[in-house]
Design an enzyme around this catalytic site. Structure first.
Site, short mmCIF file in Angstrom:
data_model
loop_
_atom_site.label_atom_id
_atom_site.label_comp_id
_atom_site.label_asym_id
_atom_site.label_seq_id
_atom_site.Cartn_x
_atom_site.Cartn_y
_atom_site.Cartn_z
CG ASP A 60 -1.77 -1.19 1.39
OD1 ASP A 60 -2.03 -1.84 0.37
OD2 ASP A 60 -2.20 -1.47 2.52
CE1 TYR A 118 3.62 -7.00 3.56
CE2 TYR A 118 2.88 -9.28 3.65
CZ TYR A 118 3.04 -8.09 2.95
OH TYR A 118 2.60 -8.00 1.65
#
Length: 254
Positions: A60, A118
């Site tokens: 994002d 992540y």
């Protein structure tokens, strides 16, 4: 990412890092302000022809990477190190290729990937100026580490993660069932670190999971509420996506 069956180095696999602060995410945009735009511009300058890259996945706007992977096709006869240096020289300082290697024509940055890891960082108190772009400040609020750890384990395993995702594009209907291999919540000095590994992730899924765990840590919802939200398969206002700047794509597994 082996060198077997390489067609004279036609297909190349690159691992790159970037500071996502000033970019509209990985995927290229008409406004030319995405990481992929800058990489394809650099390759165009090197090869004097448009080059299409395929990334392992989107990040994002504002999200960072230490291990984004992409591939592209083109002949190159000047050595791997020379290609790496050439790409670096044509990119802004906040995007840096870490490695590049020739791979089999069957290698595909997306479909060959087995999973991803992540890391989300949140600082107790206030983040210092040099940290501000890479983690969030928890300011003067108190957080319960053990409660967040306990709640995180409800998210491990194979589940429908619709409740921890955000609708992106109506024409893109992705299977909401994903497998989370592990999720850990640790504290290093004044920093909370949320690390998650899994087979795949929905749009804003990691940020939503972290947002939910932070609500548990603050005592605003109970530990068991995370399980209830997950089982509901419905997005709720209780779950707020944590800010993008705390998230980093650390590794893609092949």
């Amino acid at each position: 990412m082996k060198n077997e069956e390489v067609d004279s180095g036609k297909r190349w696999c690159c691992v790159c890092a970037y500071d996502g602060t000033n970019y509209a995410g990985w995927q290229k945009q008409p406004t030319n302000d995405a990481v992929q735009n800058k990489i394809e511009d650099a390759l165009h300058n090197i090869f004097s022809t448009p080059i299409r890259t395929i990334g392992a996945g989107r990040t994002d706007a504002g999200v960072h990477a230490n291990g984004q992977v992409f591939h592209f096709d083109h002949q190159w006869t000047h050595g791997v190190d020379n290609m790496l240096q050439a790409i670096r020289a044509h990119l802004p300082s906040d995007i840096c290729p870490l490695s590049i290697e020739p791979v089999s024509p069957s290698f595909h940055a997306i479909s060959s990937a087995k999973g991803k890891r992540y890391l989300y960082r949140a600082v107790r108190g206030w983040a210092m100026p040099q940290e501000q772009g890479f983690c969030i400040s928890l300011k003067n609020k108190s957080y319960d580490l053990e409660a967040m750890r306990e709640a995180s384990q409800f998210l491990v395993g194979t589940h429908d993660f619709s409740a921890f995702a955000v609708s992106h594009r109506k024409e893109e209907k992705e299977d909401p069932v994903k497998e989370i291999w592990s999720m850990t919540v640790n504290q290093k000095e004044r920093e909370f670190q949320f690390e998650v590994e899994g087979s795949g992730f929905l749009y804003k899924m990691v940020r939503s999971m972290v947002g939910g765990l932070l609500e548990v840590g603050r005592g605003r919802i109970e530990v068991d509420t995370i399980r209830e939200i997950l089982q509901s398969r419905k997005r709720t206002e209780v779950v707020v996506s944590a800010p993008a700047k705390g998230l980093c794509l650390e590794q893609v597994y092949y």
